[in-house]
Design an enzyme around this catalytic site. Structure first.
Site, PDB file in Angstrom:
ATOM      1  N   HIS A   1       8.622 -26.642  -1.310  1.00 38.17           N
ATOM      2  CA  HIS A   1       8.005 -27.775  -1.999  1.00 38.17           C
ATOM      3  C   HIS A   1       6.839 -27.325  -2.861  1.00 38.17           C
ATOM      4  CE1 HIS A   1      10.393 -30.647   0.425  1.00 38.17           C
ATOM      5  NE2 HIS A   1      10.421 -29.596   1.234  1.00 38.17           N
TER       6      HIS A   1
ATOM      7  N   GLU B   1       0.822  -1.215   0.000  1.00 37.02           N
ATOM      8  CA  GLU B   1       0.000   0.000   0.000  1.00 37.02           C
ATOM      9  C   GLU B   1       0.853   1.261   0.000  1.00 37.02           C
ATOM     10  OE1 GLU B   1      -4.395  -0.812   1.951  1.00 37.02           O
ATOM     11  OE2 GLU B   1      -2.965   0.326   3.128  1.00 37.02           O
TER      12      GLU B   1
ATOM     13  N   LYS C   1     -14.228  -0.046  -4.112  1.00 39.12           N
ATOM     14  CA  LYS C   1     -15.356   0.318  -3.229  1.00 39.12           C
ATOM     15  C   LYS C   1     -16.460   0.983  -4.039  1.00 39.12           C
ATOM     16  CE  LYS C   1     -12.560   1.027   0.887  1.00 39.12           C
ATOM     17  NZ  LYS C   1     -12.033   2.004   1.814  1.00 39.12           N
TER      18      LYS C   1
HETATM   19  O1  PA5 Z   1      -3.999   1.013   5.675  1.00 33.41           O
HETATM   20  C1  PA5 Z   1      -5.135   1.394   5.538  1.00 33.41           C
HETATM   21  O2  PA5 Z   1      -5.460   2.579   5.650  1.00 33.41           O
HETATM   22  C2  PA5 Z   1      -6.264   0.425   5.246  1.00 33.41           C
HETATM   23  O3  PA5 Z   1      -5.818  -0.887   5.095  1.00 33.41           O
HETATM   24  C3  PA5 Z   1      -7.255   0.448   6.392  1.00 33.41           C
HETATM   25  O4  PA5 Z   1      -6.606   0.100   7.577  1.00 33.41           O
HETATM   26  C4  PA5 Z   1      -8.434  -0.477   6.142  1.00 33.41           C
HETATM   27  O5  PA5 Z   1      -9.070  -0.122   4.943  1.00 33.41           O
HETATM   28  C5  PA5 Z   1      -9.438  -0.379   7.283  1.00 33.41           C
HETATM   29  O6  PA5 Z   1      -9.852   0.929   7.456  1.00 33.41           O
HETATM   30  P1  PA5 Z   1     -10.620   1.399   8.743  1.00 33.41           P
HETATM   31  O7  PA5 Z   1      -9.738   1.231   9.918  1.00 33.41           O
HETATM   32  O8  PA5 Z   1     -10.950   2.830   8.483  1.00 33.41           O
HETATM   33  O9  PA5 Z   1     -11.854   0.544   8.861  1.00 33.41           O
END
Ligand code: PA5
Length: 443
Positions: free
Chosen positions: A306, A285, A420
């Site tokens: 393996h 990310e 989303k």
């Molecule tokens: O790193 C990030 O921002 C995302 O992976 C969020 O942690 C994930 O989408 C969950 O978001 P939230 O804590 O707002 O529910």
């Protein structure tokens, strides 16, 4: 470097003064807050800012849940899930559930998928236990955990009544905004705050990770202490050659620039498998944007030798490998001699299993390097809360440095919104009417 050693001797990278200077500049930017994404740098000094009072409050809340429940359901996804899952897996006996007498509650996870069968199985198993829940969402609006929480909240209220439910449900969310915050205030749930300036994937050392970990029986003070030491070790001003995060960032950046496209994180300890998953989110990310970034992949060894071993040895030569190596296991198991020796293993009699594991590791390292897969080795003296705290911060700091070296904003994730929008349009969420029409026309 008290709790972690970095060996880059088999990475095949020349660390030039220019690369060193780049990493040092990136680290200075993290410190000064003058780089891109600087509204999400709360993690940089997070470990040293955690007070004893905060730890005590988290532990006190965890103890209340521990006293009430033998099964604690932790609801969250992405950064609100992977850190706790990674450390719980690293720190708990994998066969805990097979022991008749258990001291710590079992922590299980929900809201990290939308599988009907998963939630059904969890709810069915929960009926056989006293339960509590920790619901975690920074935005307070994420669909997957919201769906799971709606179901689990209803089950807890049905079983214990609304008043007792408010003693068994804890929320971890933003200090002011989001549906979860509103709901927690209305229902009177104890609430812990996720700081504004700490993004999800950097939040394991906030209540997002610390509360579930304390419930699971992890020594959160030791975890934070390990991270504090690593914060000092990797601070701006540390000479490059003494800063493991800067070195790791430089080596993986140099390998990326030389044509490597995939970094495989692996370990010979299966308990670290979810550390790999947490790391994949952290780096994927943070760096995977603008058409750039090493693709983070993972293996658990020796099992995956393996399955993936053939590809790693002889497939596309775009791979590099980082191995988390554990110097000392917690326990000793020695291979016994056998009078008949039908399996031919008597040459190993008297050796510890860990010696065999170590020789596998060293043999694989050389084979992969010979096959064109550069190797970075991160050695932990052992797996405990202190070393894991250090490891988490080591990776976070290296990620910030590496992301700046790549020329991206390591602290945003614009790409995760695309799915989303489509999902909401397909589900006909109010407000998405036009998008619904458009997407249905495409199906
Ligand atoms: O790193 C990030 O921002 C995302 O992976 C969020 O942690 C994930 O989408 C969950 O978001 P939230 O804590 O707002 O529910």
């Amino acid at each position: 470097m008290k709790n972690l050693k970095l060996d880059i001797s088999k990475a095949g990278v020349e660390i030039t003064p220019a690369l060193q200077a780049e990493a040092q500049r990136a680290n200075a930017l993290l410190q000064s807050g003058e780089g891109v994404g600087n509204d999400f740098l709360g993690w940089v000094h997070l470990p040293s800012s955690i007070s004893d009072a905060e730890l005590a409050a988290l532990q006190a809340q965890a103890d209340k849940l521990r006293a009430k429940a033998d099964l604690v359901i932790c609801i969250g996804i992405g950064g609100s899930y992977l850190g706790a899952k990674a450390v719980v897996e690293a720190m708990t006996d994998p066969f805990k559930l097979l022991h008749k007498k258990q001291q710590d509650p079992t922590v299980v996870f929900a809201g990290q998928n939308i599988s009907e069968d998963y939630i059904n199985a969890l709810m069915a198993a929960a009926e056989e236990h006293s339960i509590a829940a920790i619901v975690i969402s920074k935005s307070g609006t994420t669909t997957e955990p919201a769906i799971a929480f709606r179901l689990i909240k209803a089950a807890i209220e049905k079983r214990y009544g609304k008043q007792e439910a408010a003693e068994r449900i804890v929320a971890v969310t933003d200090k002011a905004r989001g549906a979860l915050k509103t709901l927690a205030t209305q229902e009177g749930y104890p609430t812990f705050v996720i700081p504004d300036d700490v993004g999800g994937r950097f939040s394991v050392l906030t209540p997002v990770g610390l509360l579930p970990l304390a419930v699971a029986g992890v020594d959160i003070a030791a975890l934070v202490h390990g991270a504090q030491e690593m914060e000092q070790t990797t601070a701006d001003g540390t000479p490059f050659e003494q800063n493991p995060s800067a070195i790791y960032a430089v080596v993986r950046s140099a390998l990326y620039r030389s044509g490597k496209k995939i970094e495989i994180l692996g370990s010979y300890e299966p308990r670290l498998q979810y550390i790999n998953e947490w790391w994949k989110q952290l780096y994927g990310e943070s760096e995977g944007k603008q058409g750039k970034g090493l693709f983070p992949a993972s293996v658990t060894l020796t099992a995956d030798l393996h399955s993936m071993g053939q590809y790693i040895q002889e497939g596309e030569r775009t791979l590099m490998e980082t191995i988390i190596s554990v110097a000392a296991p917690d326990h000793q198991v020695v291979i016994e001699p056998d009078a008949e020796n039908l399996d031919g293993l008597n040459y190993l009699a008297g050796k510890r299993i860990s010696e065999v594991n170590r020789m596998a590791e060293l043999g694989v390292q050389l084979a992969h390097v010979d096959g064109g897969v550069p190797n970075i080795r991160i050695e932990l003296p052992k797996v405990d809360a202190h070393t894991i705290g250090g490891l988490l911060y080591f990776f976070e700091k290296a990620c910030g440095i590496s992301g700046y070296m790549l020329g991206v904003n390591p602290f945003d994730q614009p790409g995760v919104e695309a799915y989303k929008k489509n999902m909401f349009a397909l589900l006909e969420k109010p407000g998405y009417e036009e998008a619904t029409k458009a997407i249905k026309a495409r199906l």
